[in-house]
Every structure is written in C-alpha cells, then in structure tokens.
Design a protein around this motif. Structure first.
Motif, PDB file in Angstrom:
ATOM      1  N   GLY A  35       4.525  12.070 -12.047  1.00 56.62           N
ATOM      2  CA  GLY A  35       3.410  13.160 -11.767  1.00 56.62           C
ATOM      3  C   GLY A  35       4.001  12.847  -9.907  1.00 56.62           C
ATOM      4  O   GLY A  35       3.785  14.172  -9.507  1.00 56.62           O
ATOM      5  N   CYS A  36       3.758  11.887  -9.639  1.00 57.76           N
ATOM      6  CA  CYS A  36       4.101  11.884  -8.186  1.00 57.76           C
ATOM      7  C   CYS A  36       5.198  12.095  -7.620  1.00 57.76           C
ATOM      8  O   CYS A  36       5.029  12.698  -6.611  1.00 57.76           O
ATOM      9  N   GLU A  37       6.511  12.187  -8.197  1.00 57.27           N
ATOM     10  CA  GLU A  37       7.752  13.443  -7.460  1.00 57.27           C
ATOM     11  C   GLU A  37       7.444  14.479  -7.457  1.00 57.27           C
ATOM     12  O   GLU A  37       7.637  14.926  -7.030  1.00 57.27           O
ATOM     13  N   ALA A  38       6.864  14.784  -8.418  1.00 60.47           N
ATOM     14  CA  ALA A  38       6.750  16.515  -8.576  1.00 60.47           C
ATOM     15  C   ALA A  38       5.251  16.700  -7.529  1.00 60.47           C
ATOM     16  O   ALA A  38       5.935  17.715  -6.813  1.00 60.47           O
ATOM     17  N   TYR A  39       4.535  15.988  -7.171  1.00 63.32           N
ATOM     18  CA  TYR A  39       3.345  15.881  -5.697  1.00 63.32           C
ATOM     19  C   TYR A  39       4.302  16.361  -4.430  1.00 63.32           C
ATOM     20  O   TYR A  39       4.192  17.338  -4.126  1.00 63.32           O
TER      21      TYR A  39
ATOM     22  N   ALA B 196      -0.764  12.967 -10.191  1.00 64.45           N
ATOM     23  CA  ALA B 196      -0.411  12.345 -11.252  1.00 64.45           C
ATOM     24  C   ALA B 196      -0.924  12.110 -12.275  1.00 64.45           C
ATOM     25  O   ALA B 196      -1.000  12.538 -13.285  1.00 64.45           O
ATOM     26  N   ASN B 197      -2.164  12.330 -11.650  1.00 66.90           N
ATOM     27  CA  ASN B 197      -4.032  11.238 -12.715  1.00 66.90           C
ATOM     28  C   ASN B 197      -4.140  12.833 -13.235  1.00 66.90           C
ATOM     29  O   ASN B 197      -4.425  13.374 -14.044  1.00 66.90           O
ATOM     30  N   LEU B 198      -3.893  14.003 -12.125  1.00 64.85           N
ATOM     31  CA  LEU B 198      -4.875  15.340 -12.539  1.00 64.85           C
ATOM     32  C   LEU B 198      -3.484  16.244 -13.940  1.00 64.85           C
ATOM     33  O   LEU B 198      -3.773  17.003 -14.663  1.00 64.85           O
ATOM     34  N   VAL B 199      -2.289  15.924 -13.674  1.00 64.40           N
ATOM     35  CA  VAL B 199      -1.020  16.380 -14.213  1.00 64.40           C
ATOM     36  C   VAL B 199      -1.558  15.693 -16.156  1.00 64.40           C
ATOM     37  O   VAL B 199      -1.547  16.279 -17.047  1.00 64.40           O
ATOM     38  N   GLY B 200      -2.481  14.301 -16.189  1.00 62.84           N
ATOM     39  CA  GLY B 200      -2.216  13.673 -16.931  1.00 62.84           C
ATOM     40  C   GLY B 200      -3.322  14.164 -17.475  1.00 62.84           C
ATOM     41  O   GLY B 200      -4.066  14.853 -18.835  1.00 62.84           O
ATOM     42  N   VAL B 201      -4.522  14.721 -16.406  1.00 64.64           N
ATOM     43  CA  VAL B 201      -5.624  15.296 -17.897  1.00 64.64           C
ATOM     44  C   VAL B 201      -5.456  16.895 -18.340  1.00 64.64           C
ATOM     45  O   VAL B 201      -5.892  17.244 -18.998  1.00 64.64           O
ATOM     46  N   VAL B 202      -4.535  17.506 -17.342  1.00 64.54           N
ATOM     47  CA  VAL B 202      -3.979  18.986 -18.112  1.00 64.54           C
ATOM     48  C   VAL B 202      -3.213  18.049 -19.158  1.00 64.54           C
ATOM     49  O   VAL B 202      -3.972  19.045 -20.258  1.00 64.54           O
ATOM     50  N   PHE B 203      -2.705  17.197 -19.592  1.00 62.99           N
ATOM     51  CA  PHE B 203      -1.455  17.300 -20.726  1.00 62.99           C
ATOM     52  C   PHE B 203      -2.464  17.039 -21.387  1.00 62.99           C
ATOM     53  O   PHE B 203      -1.869  17.013 -22.811  1.00 62.99           O
ATOM     54  N   LEU B 204      -3.780  15.019 -21.763  1.00 65.30           N
ATOM     55  CA  LEU B 204      -4.055  15.098 -22.133  1.00 65.30           C
ATOM     56  C   LEU B 204      -5.755  16.234 -22.576  1.00 65.30           C
ATOM     57  O   LEU B 204      -6.031  16.263 -23.787  1.00 65.30           O
TER      58      LEU B 204
ATOM     59  N   LEU C 256       7.952  17.034  -4.605  1.00 61.40           N
ATOM     60  CA  LEU C 256       8.252  17.559  -4.594  1.00 61.40           C
ATOM     61  C   LEU C 256       8.252  19.048  -4.449  1.00 61.40           C
ATOM     62  O   LEU C 256       8.789  20.260  -4.268  1.00 61.40           O
ATOM     63  N   GLY C 257       6.825  19.086  -4.549  1.00 66.10           N
ATOM     64  CA  GLY C 257       6.110  20.704  -3.970  1.00 66.10           C
ATOM     65  C   GLY C 257       6.141  20.628  -2.977  1.00 66.10           C
ATOM     66  O   GLY C 257       5.763  21.870  -2.636  1.00 66.10           O
ATOM     67  N   TYR C 258       5.877  19.463  -1.922  1.00 60.95           N
ATOM     68  CA  TYR C 258       6.308  20.258  -1.065  1.00 60.95           C
ATOM     69  C   TYR C 258       7.834  20.821  -0.217  1.00 60.95           C
ATOM     70  O   TYR C 258       8.076  21.857   0.772  1.00 60.95           O
ATOM     71  N   VAL C 259       8.589  20.080  -0.866  1.00 58.76           N
ATOM     72  CA  VAL C 259      10.178  20.482  -0.628  1.00 58.76           C
ATOM     73  C   VAL C 259      10.299  22.400  -1.106  1.00 58.76           C
ATOM     74  O   VAL C 259      10.954  22.816  -0.074  1.00 58.76           O
ATOM     75  N   VAL C 260       9.545  22.349  -2.437  1.00 63.21           N
ATOM     76  CA  VAL C 260       9.378  23.754  -2.480  1.00 63.21           C
ATOM     77  C   VAL C 260       8.916  24.993  -1.469  1.00 63.21           C
ATOM     78  O   VAL C 260       9.083  25.720  -1.564  1.00 63.21           O
ATOM     79  N   THR C 261       7.560  23.702  -1.762  1.00 63.51           N
ATOM     80  CA  THR C 261       6.851  25.278  -0.612  1.00 63.51           C
ATOM     81  C   THR C 261       7.432  25.215   1.092  1.00 63.51           C
ATOM     82  O   THR C 261       6.658  26.014   1.918  1.00 63.51           O
TER      83      THR C 261
ATOM     84  N   LEU D  87       1.071  -0.780   0.246  1.00 67.25           N
ATOM     85  CA  LEU D  87       0.561  -0.182  -0.178  1.00 67.25           C
ATOM     86  C   LEU D  87       1.020   1.227   0.288  1.00 67.25           C
ATOM     87  O   LEU D  87       1.857   1.303   0.896  1.00 67.25           O
ATOM     88  N   GLU D  88       0.216   2.054  -0.299  1.00 64.91           N
ATOM     89  CA  GLU D  88       1.321   3.443  -0.815  1.00 64.91           C
ATOM     90  C   GLU D  88      -0.145   4.351  -0.383  1.00 64.91           C
ATOM     91  O   GLU D  88      -0.908   4.560  -0.527  1.00 64.91           O
ATOM     92  N   ASP D  89       0.473   5.828  -0.195  1.00 64.59           N
ATOM     93  CA  ASP D  89      -0.219   6.661  -0.006  1.00 64.59           C
ATOM     94  C   ASP D  89      -0.545   7.359  -1.669  1.00 64.59           C
ATOM     95  O   ASP D  89      -0.155   7.436  -2.315  1.00 64.59           O
ATOM     96  N   SER D  90      -1.948   7.584  -1.659  1.00 64.37           N
ATOM     97  CA  SER D  90      -2.649   7.844  -2.868  1.00 64.37           C
ATOM     98  C   SER D  90      -3.067   9.651  -3.585  1.00 64.37           C
ATOM     99  O   SER D  90      -3.295   9.834  -4.830  1.00 64.37           O
ATOM    100  N   ARG D  91      -2.159  10.483  -2.219  1.00 66.34           N
ATOM    101  CA  ARG D  91      -2.446  11.611  -3.086  1.00 66.34           C
ATOM    102  C   ARG D  91      -1.190  11.792  -4.378  1.00 66.34           C
ATOM    103  O   ARG D  91      -1.719  11.831  -5.605  1.00 66.34           O
ATOM    104  N   PRO D  92       0.095  11.186  -4.721  1.00 69.31           N
ATOM    105  CA  PRO D  92       0.544  11.576  -5.025  1.00 69.31           C
ATOM    106  C   PRO D  92      -0.080  10.967  -7.039  1.00 69.31           C
ATOM    107  O   PRO D  92      -0.269  11.821  -7.240  1.00 69.31           O
ATOM    108  N   PRO D  93      -0.235   9.462  -6.543  1.00 69.40           N
ATOM    109  CA  PRO D  93      -0.906   8.471  -7.402  1.00 69.40           C
ATOM    110  C   PRO D  93      -2.260   9.837  -8.156  1.00 69.40           C
ATOM    111  O   PRO D  93      -2.360  10.393  -9.650  1.00 69.40           O
TER     112      PRO D  93
END
Length: 168
Positions: free
Chosen positions: A137-141, A92-100, A143-148, A83-89
């Motif tokens: 996308g998960c790694e970008a999520y 990533a799906n949201l990023v996929g929506v934007v690109f698609l 990274l967003g924590y680190v940047v903020t 099991l993993e935290d579902s927020r990063p995936p």
C-alpha cells in the motif's frame, strides 16, 4: 522509551511523521487477526479490523488499539525507531479498510469464497509488510505520484541528535 531516551516525534501530536516500527506492528496485528479470521471462519473479525482502521484514520493514533499498544508498551522498551513520512502508511490503512470492508460484505452476501480471498490477501500483504518492511500500500501511494507525473517528496523529518549530543 528506553530509559532517558528522548523522542524526536510525539506519537499522538506529530502526525506528519511516524516511528517506522509502528506501522509494521499494526500490520502484524492486522495480518495475524485476518489470518485467524480466515482459518477459523470468524469473518466478523475482518469487520472489526476494518472498523478499527477507520477509527484510527478518522480520530488519530490515540484511538488505534495496535498503535496505542505500540506507543505505550513496545516503544518505551525498545526506543523510537527511524521516523518516516506517515502519508504512505495512512494510505495503506485506507486500502486495508476497502479490502476488509469488501471481504465483510462478501461474507454477508453469502460469497464466502470471495470474502476469504480478500481477507487472505489482506493477511498475506499485512504479514509481508510486518515481517519485511515491504508495504504494498505504501509503494502504491508512491507509485501514484509517478503515474500522475509528480515526484514523491517525503515530509521533512526531525534530525537525529549527534552521538556527542546524546552522551551529554
């Protein structure tokens, strides 16, 4: 599930966590269909993928066709993965929506090259994630924590039962 195997998380109710294989399965589906769309010129497949991702994000995993296929057909055969935290995936799906969606708009606006590049990028990154587990996308999520200036802390995961408890 593998016969008599118990799930630690219900796929449709325990939304804070997800079987780590489910996003990989979804990414393989998105990657393959995006590649088919680019190679065949069936750009409308990119729109269908975007719509499917939006439906899954808005209404839940039960309405995500690849998720449903994974949880109802694949997971029962192979069992629940880690099991993993579902927020990063989800991000990533949201990023996929934007690109698609942008790729679809590019095709509709007669910018087929831009549409193909964006759709190809989705195909490449989704196939990479599905095959290796590295999700940009998960790694970008995270990274967003680190940047903020925050630290990413995964949601609490249910403990795996000990092997003695599994044998009992």
């Amino acid at each position: 599930m593998k016969r008599n195997a118990q799930r630690l998380a219900h796929p449709y109710r325990d939304l804070d966590v997800i079987d780590s294989r489910a996003p990989r399965f979804n990414q393989l589906v998105v990657g393959v269909l995006s590649a088919v769309a680019i190679v065949s010129g069936w750009w409308w497949l990119l729109a269908l993928l975007a719509i499917q991702l939006v439906v899954g994000l808005a209404l839940g995993r039960r309405y995500c066709v690849p998720c449903l296929a994974y949880f109802e057909l694949v997971q029962p055969v192979f069992g629940e993965g880690p099991l993993e935290d579902s927020r990063p995936p989800r991000f990533a799906n949201l990023v996929g929506v934007v690109f698609l969606t942008t790729a679809t708009a590019a095709y509709l606006g007669d910018f087929a090259t831009l549409g193909a590049v964006l759709g190809g990028l989705v195909a490449l990154l989704a196939l990479l994630a599905g095959a290796t587990g590295f999700c940009a996308g998960c790694e970008a999520y995270k990274l967003g924590y680190v940047v903020t200036g925050r630290r990413f802390i995964a949601c609490p995961l249910p403990p795996r039962p000990s092997s003695a408890a599994q044998r009992a």
